[in-house]
Design a protein around this motif. Structure first.
Motif, PDB file in Angstrom:
ATOM      1  N   ASP B  95       0.848  -1.193   0.000  1.00 54.69           N
ATOM      2  CA  ASP B  95       0.000   0.000   0.000  1.00 54.69           C
ATOM      3  C   ASP B  95       0.884   1.243   0.000  1.00 54.69           C
ATOM      4  O   ASP B  95       1.120   1.878   1.022  1.00 54.69           O
ATOM      5  N   ILE B  96       1.365   1.581  -1.199  1.00 56.78           N
ATOM      6  CA  ILE B  96       2.291   2.705  -1.364  1.00 56.78           C
ATOM      7  C   ILE B  96       1.618   4.015  -0.916  1.00 56.78           C
ATOM      8  O   ILE B  96       0.491   4.294  -1.298  1.00 56.78           O
ATOM      9  N   ASN B  97       2.374   4.781  -0.128  1.00 57.60           N
ATOM     10  CA  ASN B  97       1.843   6.033   0.451  1.00 57.60           C
ATOM     11  C   ASN B  97       0.518   5.836   1.166  1.00 57.60           C
ATOM     12  O   ASN B  97      -0.386   6.662   1.069  1.00 57.60           O
ATOM     13  N   CYS B  98       0.387   4.733   1.861  1.00 58.78           N
ATOM     14  CA  CYS B  98      -0.662   4.668   2.856  1.00 58.78           C
ATOM     15  C   CYS B  98      -0.307   5.801   3.808  1.00 58.78           C
ATOM     16  O   CYS B  98       0.858   5.996   4.142  1.00 58.78           O
ATOM     17  N   GLY B  99      -1.285   6.575   4.202  1.00 61.78           N
ATOM     18  CA  GLY B  99      -0.962   7.722   5.044  1.00 61.78           C
ATOM     19  C   GLY B  99      -2.184   8.244   5.758  1.00 61.78           C
ATOM     20  O   GLY B  99      -3.275   7.653   5.673  1.00 61.78           O
ATOM     21  N   VAL B 100      -1.990   9.331   6.460  1.00 59.91           N
ATOM     22  CA  VAL B 100      -3.084   9.848   7.268  1.00 59.91           C
ATOM     23  C   VAL B 100      -3.063  11.371   7.250  1.00 59.91           C
ATOM     24  O   VAL B 100      -2.005  11.980   7.148  1.00 59.91           O
ATOM     25  N   ARG B 101      -4.253  11.960   7.255  1.00 60.87           N
ATOM     26  CA  ARG B 101      -4.356  13.415   7.350  1.00 60.87           C
ATOM     27  C   ARG B 101      -5.422  13.782   8.371  1.00 60.87           C
ATOM     28  O   ARG B 101      -6.310  12.982   8.671  1.00 60.87           O
ATOM     29  N   ILE B 102      -5.281  14.992   8.894  1.00 61.40           N
ATOM     30  CA  ILE B 102      -6.287  15.461   9.859  1.00 61.40           C
ATOM     31  C   ILE B 102      -6.668  16.891   9.510  1.00 61.40           C
ATOM     32  O   ILE B 102      -5.802  17.703   9.183  1.00 61.40           O
ATOM     33  N   LEU B 103      -7.965  17.145   9.511  1.00 60.67           N
ATOM     34  CA  LEU B 103      -8.437  18.509   9.300  1.00 60.67           C
ATOM     35  C   LEU B 103      -9.229  18.936  10.522  1.00 60.67           C
ATOM     36  O   LEU B 103      -9.807  18.100  11.221  1.00 60.67           O
ATOM     37  N   THR B 104      -9.229  20.249  10.784  1.00 59.50           N
ATOM     38  CA  THR B 104      -9.971  20.762  11.931  1.00 59.50           C
ATOM     39  C   THR B 104     -11.269  21.391  11.436  1.00 59.50           C
ATOM     40  O   THR B 104     -11.426  21.662  10.248  1.00 59.50           O
ATOM     41  N   THR B 105     -12.187  21.611  12.366  1.00 58.55           N
ATOM     42  CA  THR B 105     -13.444  22.298  12.041  1.00 58.55           C
ATOM     43  C   THR B 105     -13.663  23.395  13.098  1.00 58.55           C
ATOM     44  O   THR B 105     -13.027  23.366  14.152  1.00 58.55           O
ATOM     45  N   PRO B 106     -14.591  24.317  12.827  1.00 57.36           N
ATOM     46  CA  PRO B 106     -14.884  25.321  13.859  1.00 57.36           C
ATOM     47  C   PRO B 106     -15.896  24.800  14.887  1.00 57.36           C
ATOM     48  O   PRO B 106     -16.346  25.544  15.748  1.00 57.36           O
ATOM     49  N   LEU B 107     -16.248  23.513  14.791  1.00 61.12           N
ATOM     50  CA  LEU B 107     -17.272  22.941  15.665  1.00 61.12           C
ATOM     51  C   LEU B 107     -16.667  22.419  16.961  1.00 61.12           C
ATOM     52  O   LEU B 107     -15.497  22.061  17.002  1.00 61.12           O
ATOM     53  N   SER B 108     -17.511  22.376  17.995  1.00 60.61           N
ATOM     54  CA  SER B 108     -17.087  21.695  19.229  1.00 60.61           C
ATOM     55  C   SER B 108     -18.077  20.562  19.500  1.00 60.61           C
ATOM     56  O   SER B 108     -19.103  20.452  18.817  1.00 60.61           O
ATOM     57  N   GLU B 109     -17.768  19.758  20.509  1.00 61.44           N
ATOM     58  CA  GLU B 109     -18.578  18.545  20.758  1.00 61.44           C
ATOM     59  C   GLU B 109     -20.068  18.855  20.904  1.00 61.44           C
ATOM     60  O   GLU B 109     -20.909  18.091  20.454  1.00 61.44           O
ATOM     61  N   LYS B 110     -20.379  19.984  21.554  1.00 60.32           N
ATOM     62  CA  LYS B 110     -21.802  20.310  21.788  1.00 60.32           C
ATOM     63  C   LYS B 110     -22.559  20.583  20.482  1.00 60.32           C
ATOM     64  O   LYS B 110     -23.785  20.505  20.436  1.00 60.32           O
ATOM     65  N   ASP B 111     -21.819  20.896  19.410  1.00 57.00           N
ATOM     66  CA  ASP B 111     -22.479  21.132  18.116  1.00 57.00           C
ATOM     67  C   ASP B 111     -22.898  19.829  17.433  1.00 57.00           C
ATOM     68  O   ASP B 111     -23.671  19.848  16.472  1.00 57.00           O
ATOM     69  N   LEU B 112     -22.357  18.711  17.895  1.00 52.41           N
ATOM     70  CA  LEU B 112     -22.641  17.426  17.227  1.00 52.41           C
ATOM     71  C   LEU B 112     -23.892  16.769  17.807  1.00 52.41           C
ATOM     72  O   LEU B 112     -23.842  15.671  18.355  1.00 52.41           O
ATOM     73  N   THR B 113     -25.000  17.448  17.681  1.00 55.52           N
ATOM     74  CA  THR B 113     -26.237  16.884  18.242  1.00 55.52           C
ATOM     75  C   THR B 113     -26.783  15.758  17.352  1.00 55.52           C
ATOM     76  O   THR B 113     -27.532  14.924  17.812  1.00 55.52           O
ATOM     77  N   LYS B 114     -26.393  15.783  16.070  1.00 53.78           N
ATOM     78  CA  LYS B 114     -26.879  14.734  15.165  1.00 53.78           C
ATOM     79  C   LYS B 114     -25.694  13.879  14.714  1.00 53.78           C
ATOM     80  O   LYS B 114     -25.419  13.760  13.513  1.00 53.78           O
ATOM     81  N   LYS B 115     -25.014  13.312  15.681  1.00 53.18           N
ATOM     82  CA  LYS B 115     -23.781  12.565  15.366  1.00 53.18           C
ATOM     83  C   LYS B 115     -24.065  11.357  14.479  1.00 53.18           C
ATOM     84  O   LYS B 115     -23.344  11.090  13.524  1.00 53.18           O
ATOM     85  N   ARG B 116     -25.132  10.644  14.816  1.00 54.60           N
ATOM     86  CA  ARG B 116     -25.428   9.432  14.040  1.00 54.60           C
ATOM     87  C   ARG B 116     -25.745   9.783  12.576  1.00 54.60           C
ATOM     88  O   ARG B 116     -25.310   9.106  11.660  1.00 54.60           O
ATOM     89  N   GLU B 117     -26.470  10.866  12.406  1.00 49.99           N
ATOM     90  CA  GLU B 117     -26.806  11.297  11.039  1.00 49.99           C
ATOM     91  C   GLU B 117     -25.523  11.708  10.293  1.00 49.99           C
ATOM     92  O   GLU B 117     -25.346  11.383   9.113  1.00 49.99           O
ATOM     93  N   LEU B 118     -24.633  12.391  11.006  1.00 44.44           N
ATOM     94  CA  LEU B 118     -23.363  12.805  10.389  1.00 44.44           C
ATOM     95  C   LEU B 118     -22.578  11.578   9.914  1.00 44.44           C
ATOM     96  O   LEU B 118     -22.095  11.532   8.780  1.00 44.44           O
ATOM     97  N   ILE B 119     -22.481  10.572  10.787  1.00 46.52           N
ATOM     98  CA  ILE B 119     -21.732   9.350  10.449  1.00 46.52           C
ATOM     99  C   ILE B 119     -22.375   8.673   9.240  1.00 46.52           C
ATOM    100  O   ILE B 119     -21.696   8.229   8.319  1.00 46.52           O
ATOM    101  N   GLU B 120     -23.686   8.602   9.250  1.00 43.46           N
ATOM    102  CA  GLU B 120     -24.404   7.941   8.162  1.00 43.46           C
ATOM    103  C   GLU B 120     -24.185   8.680   6.833  1.00 43.46           C
ATOM    104  O   GLU B 120     -23.957   8.056   5.799  1.00 43.46           O
ATOM    105  N   ARG B 121     -24.214  10.009   6.906  1.00 43.96           N
ATOM    106  CA  ARG B 121     -24.023  10.785   5.678  1.00 43.96           C
ATOM    107  C   ARG B 121     -22.591  10.637   5.168  1.00 43.96           C
ATOM    108  O   ARG B 121     -22.360  10.566   3.958  1.00 43.96           O
ATOM    109  N   LEU B 122     -21.641  10.593   6.083  1.00 44.13           N
ATOM    110  CA  LEU B 122     -20.246  10.393   5.665  1.00 44.13           C
ATOM    111  C   LEU B 122     -20.068   9.001   5.063  1.00 44.13           C
ATOM    112  O   LEU B 122     -19.380   8.816   4.058  1.00 44.13           O
ATOM    113  N   PHE B 123     -20.691   8.004   5.694  1.00 44.77           N
ATOM    114  CA  PHE B 123     -20.597   6.619   5.212  1.00 44.77           C
ATOM    115  C   PHE B 123     -21.160   6.512   3.793  1.00 44.77           C
ATOM    116  O   PHE B 123     -20.622   5.794   2.950  1.00 44.77           O
TER     117      PHE B 123
END
Lengths: 135, 477
Positions: B95-123
């Motif tokens: 797996d050439i250049n298997c790697g990892v990146r991280i991005l930040t958001t302006p959100l904090s944990e309290k903003d994630l009221t619809k976490k399950r929906e977010l995960i589903e939409r990302l999936f």
């Protein structure tokens, strides 16, 4: 079943046993497909492959690598391989079924066939293969 | 500790020349007493095998996430002289250049009221798992663009913003890529898989910054306590796998041609200056660029979902950094007081360039490059920075992850995907995967504790801890 999974921390190590070299290759193909797709059923899509290599280990490495490629690009779950080996030449008739996201749900992606610890030995009346699949 | 291995410092061990026949330099690895309990003899043997390769400089190295791989151990680092050294696909992996990146958001944990929906939409947005196909329909010309331009190509196509590029190693595109060295078969595999996550240990994770160890550095990285981040881990998919398989075969012939004697066929190699070595380098660099473009496209999909759900702009979701952990790169290093051009192989190891190193964006230059160390799906991931110590001792390298301790066969026997998923849900971590088997395979229990791995690199001074992030939701391939 003529193959079993052995302990390996990072990857998948398989031991395959057969009474002929051709049978060994055929069972190794089944072992690979079982890792990739979980459930494999007999299919009726045919493919034919031929290849040469310097020795049986390289031939087996080339054979399994070719199956990975065919399976990936043709979305084909290879359920059987009738293998003929003459010297260092291999020809094989493959049978397979189309990949289905609904049916083949318990597989793992195999990235490659490792040469590390890849061995084929003859013991009494059997051929024994050990091979590591990078997952 | 294994017989024949010598302790040099609290976290540093030596494998002396002679551990296996033909070693040209000693092996050296970093490990705590706690992690030493899980060290496999096979991994140390592989570390010693690497030391037999022509043109190896100073030491064959391994990081504290060392474990038994194929060819090089996982966690292995080795540098070869450009003049008389070799290049080996066994030092990069399938797996050439298997790697990892991280991005930040302006959100904090309290903003994630619809976490399950977010995960589903990302999936749903990011193609995931065995057999997943991309929504991109690339032409051969576009694929060439991807192989040459990497993340730069992706940004030009609209998958991101210009500022993403300086936050990737090599600015998202490695020089020397040769699309002509990437076969028709590799292209066939790569075209439908661009912008797919893959399977196995690859993941997409929603995280929160839980702890900050160095405030000034965290500030430079754009991290604040409680902030929501997204981590993406994937590689060059079938294209890279095919390139490795094919070039391994070519280099096996080259090994014989150039009279190189090796203890393991998976270490097949060729002189860096040989046609075979150059062809592999060109194909490997092209595959690396494919992987950078791939992570860039996936990040774009992630940003689209966040944008739609939370009404935030791309510019408010900056990329902190993207690191490669399966790669061979041409770099300049000081070796015993002499400046040398080297080909540094990192297989399951991360570049950890120190302060002032070239290739770093201005805001990171005073500290060193960000190093991203993912944990397992239930445990913390860490951000660190590179150090001068790494430049002096490990060719600017550090660990890449936790490292497995439990085989898949054992995981299958003792763990159930459903139970692992429920246990993580009880801790507030949502896991989404195409099937539960993938979850058992990658359960937290199968990995070394990430906290211990980063403690070792921090204590040994080859990188320094900046922040700890915790998982809130995980998408597994």
């Amino acid at each position: 079943m003529s193959f079993e999974e052995l302990e390996h921390t990072a990857d998948i190590r398989m031991r395959v046993k057969a009474s002929t070299l051709e049978g060994l290759f055929s069972d190794a193909a089944r072992a690979l497909m079982t890792v990739l797709y979980g459930t494999i059923d007999p299919g009726n899509i045919c493919r034919h492959i031929e290849m040469d290599a310097d020795d049986p280990v390289s031939l087996l490495h080339g054979f399994l690598s070719e199956l990975l490629y065919i399976s990936d690009v043709e979305e084909l779950v290879i359920s059987g391989a009738e293998v003929r080996i003459t010297g260092n030449h291999l020809s094989a008739d493959l049978l397979g079924e189309p990949f289905s996201r609904e049916k083949h749900t318990s597989g793992r992606e195999v990235k490659g066939i490792s040469y590390s610890d890849l061995t084929i030995v003859r013991e009494h009346d059997s051929y024994i293969l050990e091979v590591i699949f990078d997952v | 500790m294994l017989q024949g291995v010598k302790r040099l410092a609290p976290f540093e061990w030596e494998v002396p020349v002679g551990y296996v026949p033909g070693m040209r330099v000693p092996g050296r690895f970093f490990l705590s007493d706690e992690l030493a309990e899980t060290l496999e003899e096979g991994a140390v043997q592989q570390l010693a095998n690497v030391a037999t390769m022509p043109g190896i400089v100073k030491n064959s190295l391994a990081m504290p996430d060392i474990h038994w791989g194929y060819g090089f151990p996982i966690g292995g680092v080795a540098a070869f002289s450009i003049e008389d050294g070799v290049i080996s696909p066994g030092g990069v992996g399938f797996d050439i250049n298997c790697g990892v990146r991280i991005l930040t958001t302006p959100l904090s944990e309290k903003d994630l009221t619809k976490k399950r929906e977010l995960i589903e939409r990302l999936f749903n947005a990011v193609p995931t798992g065995v057999g997943a196909k991309s929504s991109l329909r690339l032409t051969q010309k576009e694929l060439d663009g991807m192989l040459t331009g990497g993340a730069r190509w992706a940004v030009r196509q609209g998958f991101g913003i210009e500022s993403d590029l300086v936050h990737c190693e090599e600015q998202g595109a490695m020089a020397g890529a040769d699309p002509a060295a990437v076969s028709a078969k590799a292209r066939q595999r790569g075209m439908p898989q661009s912008g797919t996550l893959g399977a196995g240990n690859h993941f997409l994770e929603i995280q929160a910054v839980r702890e900050i160890y160095q405030e000034d550095v965290a500030k430079a990285f754009g991290l604040t306590p409680g902030q929501i981040c997204v981590m993406i881990h994937c590689g060059s998919r079938g294209l890279g796998h095919q390139v490795c398989t094919e070039h391994l075969k070519v280099l096996e012939g080259a090994t014989k041609k150039y009279g190189i004697s090796l203890p393991d066929r998976q270490l097949a190699c060729a002189p860096l200056t040989s046609p075979e070595g150059e062809a592999y380098f060109g194909a490997m660099a092209a595959s690396s660029n494919y992987a950078w473009a791939n992570r860039q496209v996936i990040m774009h999909m992630v940003r689209q979902v966040f944008s739609e759900m939370f009404h935030i702009l791309y510019e408010e979701m900056p990329l902190v950094y993207d690191v490669a952990h399966n790669v061979a790169k041409l770099e300049e290093h000081n070796v015993d007081g002499r400046r040398m051009q080297l080909c540094v192989h990192r297989k399951g190891a991360t570049r950890a360039f120190g302060p002032g190193a070239p290739d770093l964006p201005g805001e990171y230059a005073p500290w060193g490059q960000p190093v991203i160390i993912p944990g397992s799906m239930g445990t913390s991931s860490f951000l660190l920075h590179g150090t001068r110590g790494a430049m002096e001792r490990t060719f600017g390298s550090t660990c890449h992850g936790s490292g497995r301790v439990m085989s898949r066969i054992k995981a299958k026997k003792v763990l159930s995907g459903r139970k692992v998923k429920d246990a993580l849900a009880a801790d507030g971590i949502i896991v989404r995967a195409p099937h539960d088997g993938a979850i058992a395979d990658e359960a937290p229990e199968v990995y070394k504790p990430s906290a211990e791995v980063v403690r070792v690199v921090d204590s040994a001074g080859i990188s320094r801890l900046v922040a700890r992030v915790v998982p809130l939701g995980v998408i597994k391939g």
